[in-house]
Design a protein around this motif. Sequence first.
Motif, PDB file in Angstrom:
ATOM      1  N   GLY A  54       0.802  -1.201   0.000  1.00 26.18           N
ATOM      2  CA  GLY A  54       0.000   0.000   0.000  1.00 26.18           C
ATOM      3  C   GLY A  54       0.842   1.260   0.000  1.00 26.18           C
ATOM      4  N   ARG A  55       0.148   2.411   0.001  1.00 26.12           N
ATOM      5  CA  ARG A  55       0.835   3.705  -0.038  1.00 26.12           C
ATOM      6  C   ARG A  55       1.237   4.193   1.345  1.00 26.12           C
ATOM      7  NH1 ARG A  55      -2.355   8.170  -3.128  1.00 26.12           N
ATOM      8  NH2 ARG A  55      -4.084   7.477  -1.813  1.00 26.12           N
ATOM      9  N   ARG A  56       0.429   3.906   2.348  1.00 23.21           N
ATOM     10  CA  ARG A  56       0.648   4.497   3.676  1.00 23.21           C
ATOM     11  C   ARG A  56       1.386   3.574   4.633  1.00 23.21           C
ATOM     12  NH1 ARG A  56      -0.519   8.940   0.955  1.00 23.21           N
ATOM     13  NH2 ARG A  56      -2.734   9.152   0.421  1.00 23.21           N
ATOM     14  N   ARG A  57       1.106   2.283   4.572  1.00 25.54           N
ATOM     15  CA  ARG A  57       1.639   1.340   5.550  1.00 25.54           C
ATOM     16  C   ARG A  57       3.174   1.358   5.644  1.00 25.54           C
ATOM     17  NH1 ARG A  57      -0.953  -2.738   3.924  1.00 25.54           N
ATOM     18  NH2 ARG A  57      -2.679  -2.734   5.403  1.00 25.54           N
ATOM     19  N   PRO A  58       3.912   1.372   4.515  1.00 23.37           N
ATOM     20  CA  PRO A  58       5.380   1.381   4.641  1.00 23.37           C
ATOM     21  C   PRO A  58       5.910   2.601   5.385  1.00 23.37           C
ATOM     22  CG  PRO A  58       4.727   0.758   2.417  1.00 23.37           C
ATOM     23  CD  PRO A  58       3.488   1.235   3.103  1.00 23.37           C
ATOM     24  N   TRP A  59       5.268   3.746   5.189  1.00 21.72           N
ATOM     25  CA  TRP A  59       5.734   4.973   5.836  1.00 21.72           C
ATOM     26  C   TRP A  59       5.302   5.026   7.297  1.00 21.72           C
ATOM     27  CZ3 TRP A  59       9.311   7.559   3.338  1.00 21.72           C
ATOM     28  CH2 TRP A  59       9.403   7.366   1.956  1.00 21.72           C
ATOM     29  N   LEU A  60       4.136   4.472   7.601  1.00 24.65           N
ATOM     30  CA  LEU A  60       3.710   4.383   8.996  1.00 24.65           C
ATOM     31  C   LEU A  60       4.728   3.573   9.814  1.00 24.65           C
ATOM     32  CD1 LEU A  60      -0.127   3.719   8.622  1.00 24.65           C
ATOM     33  CD2 LEU A  60       0.888   5.569   9.953  1.00 24.65           C
ATOM     34  N   VAL A  61       4.999   2.348   9.368  1.00 27.90           N
ATOM     35  CA  VAL A  61       5.876   1.456  10.123  1.00 27.90           C
ATOM     36  C   VAL A  61       7.327   1.923  10.039  1.00 27.90           C
ATOM     37  CG1 VAL A  61       6.711  -0.903  10.338  1.00 27.90           C
ATOM     38  CG2 VAL A  61       4.297  -0.481   9.811  1.00 27.90           C
ATOM     39  N   GLY A  62       7.783   2.231   8.831  1.00 29.26           N
ATOM     40  CA  GLY A  62       9.173   2.677   8.669  1.00 29.26           C
ATOM     41  C   GLY A  62       9.457   3.958   9.431  1.00 29.26           C
ATOM     42  N   GLY A  63       8.521   4.922   9.350  1.00 31.95           N
ATOM     43  CA  GLY A  63       8.711   6.184  10.067  1.00 31.95           C
ATOM     44  C   GLY A  63       8.766   5.988  11.567  1.00 31.95           C
ATOM     45  N   ALA A  64       7.901   5.118  12.093  1.00 34.40           N
ATOM     46  CA  ALA A  64       7.904   4.857  13.534  1.00 34.40           C
ATOM     47  C   ALA A  64       9.220   4.223  13.982  1.00 34.40           C
ATOM     48  CB  ALA A  64       6.727   3.952  13.900  1.00 34.40           C
ATOM     49  N   LEU A  65       9.766   3.326  13.176  1.00 33.39           N
ATOM     50  CA  LEU A  65      11.038   2.680  13.530  1.00 33.39           C
ATOM     51  C   LEU A  65      12.196   3.676  13.488  1.00 33.39           C
ATOM     52  CD1 LEU A  65      10.622  -0.737  11.673  1.00 33.39           C
ATOM     53  CD2 LEU A  65      10.506  -0.316  14.145  1.00 33.39           C
ATOM     54  N   VAL A  66      12.181   4.575  12.495  1.00 34.72           N
ATOM     55  CA  VAL A  66      13.220   5.611  12.439  1.00 34.72           C
ATOM     56  C   VAL A  66      13.090   6.545  13.645  1.00 34.72           C
ATOM     57  CG1 VAL A  66      14.054   7.614  11.144  1.00 34.72           C
ATOM     58  CG2 VAL A  66      13.492   5.494   9.941  1.00 34.72           C
ATOM     59  N   MET A  67      11.865   6.857  14.032  1.00 31.41           N
ATOM     60  CA  MET A  67      11.631   7.666  15.233  1.00 31.41           C
ATOM     61  C   MET A  67      12.248   6.996  16.455  1.00 31.41           C
ATOM     62  SD  MET A  67       7.964   8.719  16.961  1.00 31.41           S
ATOM     63  CE  MET A  67       7.592   6.990  17.372  1.00 31.41           C
ATOM     64  N   LEU A  68      12.049   5.689  16.585  1.00 34.84           N
ATOM     65  CA  LEU A  68      12.622   4.952  17.716  1.00 34.84           C
ATOM     66  C   LEU A  68      14.150   4.980  17.667  1.00 34.84           C
ATOM     67  CD1 LEU A  68      12.103   3.135  20.185  1.00 34.84           C
ATOM     68  CD2 LEU A  68      12.113   1.169  18.622  1.00 34.84           C
TER      69      LEU A  68
END
Length: 437
Positions: free
Chosen positions: A106-120
């Motif tokens: 999908g369009r949003r899921r990779p950025w949701l999960v990837g962004g959260a991991l980069v935040m961590l």
Amino acid sequence: MSIPNHKTMAPRIGMSRIAPPPVGERPTESKPVWFVALLALAQFGIFVALLGPVMVSMALKVGSLENPSMPATSMIGIILGTGAIAAAFGNVFFGRLSDRTRSRFGRRRPWLVGGALVMLLGLWLISVGTGLLSLTIGWFVTQLGANAALSAFMATLADQLPEKQYARVSAVVGIMQNVGILGAVWIATLFTANMSALFLVPGLIGVLAVVLYAAVLPDPVLSEQPPKFDVLEILRTFWVSPRKHPEFALVWWQRFLVILASFLFTTFRLPFLMERLSLDEATGAAVMAQGVLIYTIALVPVGYLVGWISDKTGHRKLPVIVSVALFGIGTYLLFHVESVGHFFIVEALLGAAMGIYMGVDMAIVLSVLPNPKDAAKDLGVFNMANAGPQSLAPYLGGFLLATAAPAGAANYGLLLTVAAVASIIGALIILPIKKVK
């Protein structure tokens, strides 16, 4: 394995059992309560992870450094200011990339999960940082990751929600942002002596909440090839033409002015209390914390009730007018606060006013988005109206407090007057908008 060339195709991942809506088309079916609950949890998790350092944790971290290179307040200003640049850039840019993503997930899921991991990752860098440079890099990375996730998250509101749910979910999102502030402060108080836990526990909460939401998200796959992403296209990412989309521009300025009005007071809430009620710093901070709690308690039920009524009636403008009227009354009453009890009453009134505003604000925004296919990009541009005033308020407020100030005192009268006028203009701006009533 090849993916069928169908733009609404999405994989069944985790608990996702909702049919994905077509890309660029507004959904008509309401989302179930459990989906909205997980959406709210994701908003809460992101803000717990992101606002803890802003409000408490970064100051504790800087205070724990050995042989700091400059005063703590200067270090905090540099660190958080640099992060604000990352936030402003990241929200729009990553939103644009999300709109163009053709991942099989999908369009949003990779950025949701990837962004959260980069935040961590960024929060971990802060936890082990030993100086100004390492903390600044860590916070910059944190903000980039958080805003990559946030831009995708906000876009899912436009992707997934039918218009009849706009206000109720808008209210929930606004409420969870404020509950996240309380959660961030409370969690920070539990780990003041453990720098790793101070940053990583909120970060892990944020990642877990986002992953749960991503698992149930019916995220459609984009099958069409987006336009070439050249320099001109990158520059367009940060712009929505007010001539072509005047109603979006009006809503942008409405948000800018209302948020500016709110932060002109909240930024200087503590010194206002200390001067007005003759409180010392410790007592003033305690009173302020109680006031924020009362503000939030008033905001939560009012925000959801107004959102529910707005969805039932279709009225969006009237609640904004009522909200600004209450804000004006609360601002006037601040001139006459003589005790802690009086201050708490005003905080409850201001919380109710903000609850009314949040109950319909995002519903108005979603109704005037220029292009549903570029929802993340356009919402990123709109987020500038939310982030800009928060950066401007300390500078403008400081100038106003020093202007024609009485001897030995700050000019809070001028500050509160400007805040009230800004909110009134912000409310009047939405009246010409025809897409909402």
